[in-house]
Design a protein around this motif. Structure first.
Motif, short mmCIF file in Angstrom:
data_model
loop_
_atom_site.label_atom_id
_atom_site.label_comp_id
_atom_site.label_asym_id
_atom_site.label_seq_id
_atom_site.Cartn_x
_atom_site.Cartn_y
_atom_site.Cartn_z
N THR A 64 43.03 67.45 9.96
CA THR A 64 41.73 67.38 10.63
C THR A 64 40.63 68.03 9.79
N HIS A 65 40.99 69.03 8.98
CA HIS A 65 40.10 69.57 7.97
C HIS A 65 40.93 70.46 7.06
N ILE A 91 47.45 58.88 4.65
CA ILE A 91 46.91 60.24 4.85
C ILE A 91 45.49 60.11 5.40
N TRP A 92 45.25 60.74 6.53
CA TRP A 92 43.89 60.78 7.08
C TRP A 92 43.30 62.14 6.75
N HIS A 93 42.08 62.10 6.25
CA HIS A 93 41.43 63.38 5.93
C HIS A 93 39.93 63.23 6.17
N TYR A 111 45.31 73.04 -0.02
CA TYR A 111 44.21 72.08 0.07
C TYR A 111 43.98 71.39 -1.28
N LEU A 112 44.10 72.17 -2.37
CA LEU A 112 43.90 71.57 -3.69
C LEU A 112 44.97 70.52 -3.98
N GLU A 113 46.21 70.81 -3.51
CA GLU A 113 47.30 69.82 -3.67
C GLU A 113 47.00 68.57 -2.85
N LEU A 114 46.46 68.79 -1.66
CA LEU A 114 46.09 67.65 -0.80
C LEU A 114 45.03 66.81 -1.51
N GLU A 134 42.81 57.44 4.16
CA GLU A 134 41.85 56.95 5.14
C GLU A 134 40.94 58.10 5.57
N GLN A 135 39.65 57.80 5.67
CA GLN A 135 38.71 58.78 6.20
C GLN A 135 38.31 58.32 7.60
#
Lengths: 367, 214
Positions: A64-65, A91-93, A111-114, A134-135
């Motif tokens: 979600t964030h 992946i939704w981000h 987060y950097l890995e994401l 996907e956003q």
């Protein structure tokens, strides 16, 4: 017909979020975090991955964030993806980088890995299941969201926030712009508020809901997974104002719009029921005051019932909804380890019975 | 082919998640098969694409598993040349189909049990009740399994030759060495294998003989 694998689980992860949506051939995870008993979010969730081509598989992973309490241990997921042992269909981000206001050194490693994984996916021209990114935006349709992903029957997702064009360059921060979504799963409606704030609800989400006159129940949800671990930010920018304001608070309108029967607080503790006990970290008394007031006025909660049954706390343990025989049921004291083992044993035994009904006793490969 | 259409219709009636969807006028059945256990409920679900070879109903339909739950590798009983399932060792399939197989019977007695076996394999790591080896090795195992214990490869060859040549009579002594008459000992095994038919047995015998010589 009895269904056995349709569950919605909110894990007991302290101040963070981690939810699991399961159908027979579908696994969706919303945010990553770990319980006290697990070494990592990966270890916690691995028993629930499904199998595809002999590999582990998650259909949708929604972050979600990018705060650490929502993407904890993504590094381990990234390792498994890179080693070709894990397929994450989509992946939704949030869709922005958090570069503008924050020093890269301050961003959590997970987060950097994401971000690395998102960049890998974005470089692929014609991505298939396993490489989709996907956003989710309020403007998007389900067809956009579920590209290449087989959506289960009776499953629907509505994105309430964020809106197109709002990113790190706008007036909102990454908490404000958390993905907020409503799931409809076999008629059960659950609204995930992420870490969304009053500011964004007031500026964007509620006005948009008011526009949707043809669908008055657009945000209606039986279960509300409360924003930001029960933080005051859902009701206003200033904690003292929220605590003292009387009697109207900004985001009361949001609660009216949602109209929840149950509130889930994914936090390290229960709400403090008095002003004195409230610390810096959520859950906050300031938020409790408004939630409690709303449930008193709308859901016949009594004034002296400090922790009504409809306030459900992950600090008490995992919270689980199971869909069986066309009905949803809350499961008290559900323990993932017990469930997994006993369920697997029963499923294995059932498969063995089915296998032995056959006239062919052993399979063979002509190789 | 008229019968096949009827068979498919009644199968779809019974398994409504299947549908007929002919591709380039090739009769094709596709959709999902649910594994249901009366006590447990839904155990699993597999997507399939089923076509019918010319030899049908005297051989199994060709089944592709399209939900990708089963890795497409030989050790998971997939014929990697065309990604179809290997459902039974060849003589076993031949025996089951000797009078022609019916599509519903195939789904109930062959395909659904096979998928149950795969689900068990996924959870437990091994197949229930074992599996036959690949290729000719599996063929040896099948024949050795049918025959009395202590049968070796040479015995298999001898016995297949006896069946093909009608080289043993009911009142001869049994090939197992029991000194009983065949009709009072292991005749039933020969009768069963004889159902495979001479020409088929000759094919297997040749393959086994060649393998033994190598």
């Amino acid at each position: 017909m009895e269904q056995n694998n349709v569950n919605i689980t909110h894990f007991s992860v302290g101040n963070g979020n981690c939810s699991l949506i399961e159908d027979t051939d579908f696994v969706m995870i919303i945010d990553l975090n770990k319980t006290e008993d697990s070494d990592s979010s990966y270890d916690l969730l691995k028993p629930y991955f499904r199998k595809k081509d002999g590999k582990d598989c998650i259909d949708i992973l929604c972050i979600t964030h990018g705060d650490e309490d929502h993407c904890l241990d993504f590094k381990k997921f990234k390792e498994e993806i890179d080693a070709d042992r894990l397929i994450v269909g989509s992946i939704w981000h949030q869709g922005f980088d958090r570069n503008v206001n924050e020093d890269k050194d301050d961003l959590p490693e997970d987060y950097l890995e994401l971000r690395k994984e998102i960049e890998r996916r974005e470089d692929i021209d014609d991505p298939e299941f396993g490489d989709i990114v996907e956003q989710p935006k309020s403007e998007k349709t389900e067809d956009d969201l579920f590209e290449e992903v087989d959506k289960p029957d009776d499953f629907e997702v509505r994105i309430l926030s964020p809106f197109d064009g709002d990113d790190e360059n706008s007036d909102y921060d990454h908490n404000d712009l958390s993905i907020v979504m409503k799931l409809v799963f076999h008629n059960k409606t659950v609204l995930y508020a992420g870490d969304s704030s009053s500011k964004y609800w007031q500026d964007k989400i509620i006005p948009d809901l008011l526009d949707k006159t043809e669908t008055e129940d657009y945000a209606n949800a039986e279960v509300l997974v409360g924003s930001h671990h029960g933080s005051y930010t859902f009701f206003g920018d200033n904690r003292d104002d929220v605590r003292e304001a009387d009697p109207e608070s900004d985001n009361y309108e949001a609660l009216n719009r949602i109209g929840a029967d149950d509130l889930i607080i994914s936090a390290k503790d229960k709400f403090p029921a008095s002003k004195d006990k409230s610390g810096d970290e959520p859950p906050h008394y300031a938020a409790y005051k408004w939630y409690h007031k709303w449930f008193r006025e709308n859901k016949s909660v009594k004034e002296d019932d400090k922790h009504p049954k409809c306030f459900q706390y992950t600090s008490d343990g995992n919270i689980r909804l199971e869909y069986r025989n066309d009905e949803w049921k809350w499961v008290d004291g559900w323990n993932c380890e017990n469930d997994d083992n006993s369920n697997n044993e029963a499923r294995k035994a059932a498969a063995l019975v089915g296998a032995r009904l056959g006239v062919v006793k052993k399979p063979w490969s002509i190789g | 082919m008229v019968n096949l259409s009827k068979e498919i219709k009644s199968a779809i009636n019974q398994y409504p998640l299947l549908k007929r969807f002919d591709k380039n006028s090739v009769v094709t059945v596709e959709g999902s098969l649910e594994l249901i256990n009366p006590d447990y409920g839904k155990v699993d679900m597999y997507d399939v694409e089923i076509t019918f070879p010319e030899s049908y109903p005297f051989s199994f339909p060709n089944v592709k598993e399209t939900s990708n739950k089963i890795p497409k590798i030989p050790s998971r009983h997939i014929n990697t040349a065309n990604n179809t399932l290997c459902l039974a060792v060849r003589p076993e399939e031949k025996l089951i189909c000797r009078n022609g197989i019916n599509f519903i019977y195939f789904i109930e007695k062959i395909l659904l049990p096979h998928f149950n076996r795969e689900t068990y394999r996924e959870l437990e790591g091994v197949y229930p009740d074992g599996e036959y080896d690949h290729g000719t090795n599996g063929l040896w195992q099948y024949y050795i399994n049918q025959l009395p214990s202590n049968t070796n490869k040479e015995d298999v060859i001898m016995i297949l030759e006896l069946i093909i040549t009608n080289g043993i009579g009911r009142n001869d002594l049994c090939y197992c060495g029991s000194e009983k008459k065949l009709k009072k000992c292991h005749l039933f095994i020969l009768d069963k294998l004889a159902l495979l038919g001479r020409s088929y047995l000759e094919k297997d015998l040749n393959e086994l003989k060649q393998d033994l010589m190598q």
